[in-house]
Enzyme design. Structure first.
Site, PDB file in Angstrom:
ATOM      1  N   GLY A 282      67.765  88.388  79.823  1.00 41.97           N
ATOM      2  CA  GLY A 282      69.079  89.005  79.682  1.00 41.97           C
ATOM      3  C   GLY A 282      69.009  90.517  79.479  1.00 41.97           C
ATOM      4  O   GLY A 282      67.930  91.094  79.286  1.00 41.97           O
ATOM      5  N   HIS A 283      70.172  91.138  79.481  1.00 40.99           N
ATOM      6  CA  HIS A 283      70.224  92.604  79.365  1.00 40.99           C
ATOM      7  C   HIS A 283      69.710  93.076  78.006  1.00 40.99           C
ATOM      8  O   HIS A 283      69.915  92.438  76.997  1.00 40.99           O
ATOM      9  CB  HIS A 283      71.615  93.171  79.645  1.00 40.99           C
ATOM     10  CG  HIS A 283      72.751  92.584  78.890  1.00 40.99           C
ATOM     11  ND1 HIS A 283      74.035  93.050  79.048  1.00 40.99           N
ATOM     12  CD2 HIS A 283      72.831  91.581  78.004  1.00 40.99           C
ATOM     13  CE1 HIS A 283      74.833  92.344  78.281  1.00 40.99           C
ATOM     14  NE2 HIS A 283      74.139  91.462  77.632  1.00 40.99           N
ATOM     15  N   ASN A 284      69.015  94.211  78.052  1.00 41.49           N
ATOM     16  CA  ASN A 284      68.514  94.879  76.848  1.00 41.49           C
ATOM     17  C   ASN A 284      67.410  94.119  76.121  1.00 41.49           C
ATOM     18  O   ASN A 284      67.076  94.440  74.983  1.00 41.49           O
ATOM     19  CB  ASN A 284      69.664  95.195  75.879  1.00 41.49           C
ATOM     20  CG  ASN A 284      70.608  96.235  76.439  1.00 41.49           C
ATOM     21  OD1 ASN A 284      71.501  95.910  77.234  1.00 41.49           O
ATOM     22  ND2 ASN A 284      70.405  97.478  76.103  1.00 41.49           N
TER      23      ASN A 284
END
Lengths: 316, 316, 316
Positions: free
Chosen positions: A229-231
């Site tokens: 997922g993002h980050n």
């Protein structure tokens, strides 16, 4: 974009100097020419020390703001942030950027697409149907198998191998929801950074950060059909087996092993050298390094074996 | 195709008027120029009211058929249906169809493939290595990232975003099995319909319907690596987190949330505003809207927490 | 490559005849012109009967070696094997190979890429953005949907259908790890063989073998987003439902059914006609054919239902 334009977009009042704003960021990371926001009580503590030029927030938090910082008061700050994020999204492609820069001794299929502004290192092999987006960078000696997609602004290191049909830099799963249950996209204006000597399997997805970078560190091995997922941050020499996944903003230390179909919830920190058996479900941070876990909810691997023995007795 | 030809293909007798048949459908949905079938006792009740021109069925059900409807008697009606489905499958591509129709102000990569008969709306962005099949339609302002595949006949609405390497309209997982354990493909002659303002992540698969449509309603958000089986329906503003999945013919109401790796069995109906924690396994329909669930087998989220507390005690 | 070169690459001594070596293999499968290795005590028993020209092994096992076989002694034989595997990896593409050979009556998109040395049978349909690698073979009447990637040396049978964005032949997840926690890639120099009448869904990954072949037998049905690890074997007419997976070297008998999200650990053998409910987790071999299982850890399906009933009582 001027602060006055932003206040007009967000339909909120604006007092103070009409600064030029170049982007959005978290309260902690925002620079003097960026706008930030607060929509989660967890981050109110960061208001006092933010360097942001302006902060989107609700009326009741205005008093917490440093005097140098402009308040952009809205009823649903997260929704406002989503609206504004679109204005800072770069175009998907830019014909005005320079032609892609290709290093020495590369083999690049004429059926691959390298967008303007991309930079490819030396000795790379880029097969048919690969896409490398605007201002993306690929290091030396890296191999991109067919139909790999690298979105704009992502950075791939040296000596990496990415297998067919994997995607680096698709948008993180981010949106605000209003009280009608409708969603508004939060544009994901960050990127993905892969350090050196990383191998990624086929049909794997690594999402770009909303701000900053999703980071995969040196020497990591990621299998097929994995979700990051993002980050997120994946430490050096970690191993993610097929069909495992990390929700947004989770950070793995070095040499973490995620077994097949194992997954972690978002916003966790996992200590180095942790090992998770297949199908583990990690729902809180792991502080002590070097232990082995299993199960969902997660427990020590020995405890899990003990539990299964107890359950087996239940049905005898 | 004439009924006489069909009876010849299925090696069964045929009595009555030799009608022209244009397709196949369920007993409930079949029109006067379509053939239907019954292979599951659950659907025998639909025999009496079917409008189908003919029905493939076993000897013992002939008496249930309306007098206007032709009986096509075979030993394994499901297998016969599979055989016949192939004859109604349209060609994958058709050079005889008109050149694709492209709206105003689109950016379409010369490395994308838009098949004959496709229609693209205004202001679309279609990146390299995208495929849009025959008679597929894409609405206005929609973005298709690299290597997205839209199969023939599928409809994508306005203001949609589909991320790289996702597939809309691959064949549903349908086949008949004979008593030798061999499988016969059931051609999936339906399509997928995506309404407006939908965002779909990367490496996600949405299968086309066997008859009719797999339907994703307005404003839904689907993450990466998600599976949606044939003939599913996903309600407005629903959320499907990464690696979740729906087996065939399951219908979610509006604003349903499926957590990461959650899944539902086939042929279920899930009430609006239901929320399923990560890894939930839904095996029966949910009638009451607005509740939160967890676990496999599924239970209320609070019950699940209670169960985990009990299990933790077992090993102390 | 001469044995003397190999001993130089591995920085080990070499005594005996300087044979020409053409590849690497397991102790059991190695031929007289191949090098093998032993790094797992489980395989020491195969040393005495190996036909390999030379074996990479640790000092203490030299005495077990047949007198005709050359010992290549290193401190970390698995790491040495990984180093050497790179030298036997064929180039990804070879312009020196003959132009691809295409059968009669094929429809091949000009936007597909068929590499030199590939062979395509009669009546095939190959859509845009497909990649067929060097010396890969595709049988008659086979359909490859858009963005399917077939890696070099893989063999696809007759009457197969592979849906969009699936990958056949990406590298198995193989690497050695040293005592610093660093990984070294083991090049996967085997291939994937798909027999006839196989259908594979979209976004599925089937990895190539490290040596020999990953084998999918006749008539098997594989759904979307499925993972099949290196050196697996899937028996005739088996069914793998969406998001299921097999870790490396696991062998399924004929007509095995893996439910959605079910998975098997590596190096197992599963008897014919076994059925696994959705989310089953198989961790040991199944010898008796024809039974139905569920759960993780795996148990008989009835036992699983009994266990769930007991657990439901716990929270009442």
């Amino acid at each position: 974009m001027k602060l006055s334009e932003i206040s007009s977009i967000l339909e909120c009042d604006f007092q103070g100097q009409d600064l030029e704003i170049i982007g959005m960021n978290t309260l902690k990371e925002a620079k003097e020419n960026e706008v930030s926001f607060v929509s989660n009580s967890k981050y109110v503590k960061d208001l006092k020390t933010t360097k942001a030029a302006a902060v989107i927030l609700s009326e009741n938090l205005v008093s917490e703001l440093p005097s140098t910082c402009v308040a952009l008061v809205t009823k649903n700050p997260y929704w406002s942030m989503a609206i504004l994020s679109k204005y800072f999204a770069p175009p998907i492609e830019e014909t005005s950027l320079p032609a892609p820069k290709i290093g020495k001794n590369c083999t690049i299929s004429p059926k691959a697409e390298i967008a303007n502004g991309a930079v490819i290192g030396d000795n790379c092999t880029i097969l048919a149907h690969v896409y490398v987006g605007a201002e993306a960078e690929v290091g030396n000696n890296t191999i991109l198998y067919p139909s790999v997609t690298i979105y704009r602004d992502c950075k791939i290191g040296n000596d990496c191998i990415i297998h067919a049909n994997s995607v680096i830099g698709s948008d993180g799963f981010g949106f605000a929801t209003n009280n009608m249950g409708e969603h508004k996209k939060i544009y994901q204006n960050g990127n993905v950074v892969l350090e050196d000597e990383i191998e990624i399997g086929s049909n794997t997805s690594i999402d770009r950060a909303v701000f900053g970078s999703t980071l995969i560190k040196k020497g990591t091995r990621i299998d097929n059909l994995v979700q990051i997922g993002h980050n997120c941050e994946v430490g050096e020499y970690s191993i993610m087996v097929s069909q495992s996944g990390l929700a947004g903003s989770t950070k793995l230390g070095r040499n973490v092993v995620m077994g097949g179909q194992a997954a972690a919830a978002g916003h966790l920190e996992v200590a180095a050298f942790s090992t998770f058996a297949a199908r583990s479900g990690i729902t809180s941070s792991i502080k002590e390094p070097g232990k082995t876990y299993a199960g969902f909810p997660l427990m020590g691997h020995r405890q899990w074996l003990k539990l299964q023995a107890k359950l087996a007795k239940l049905i005898k």
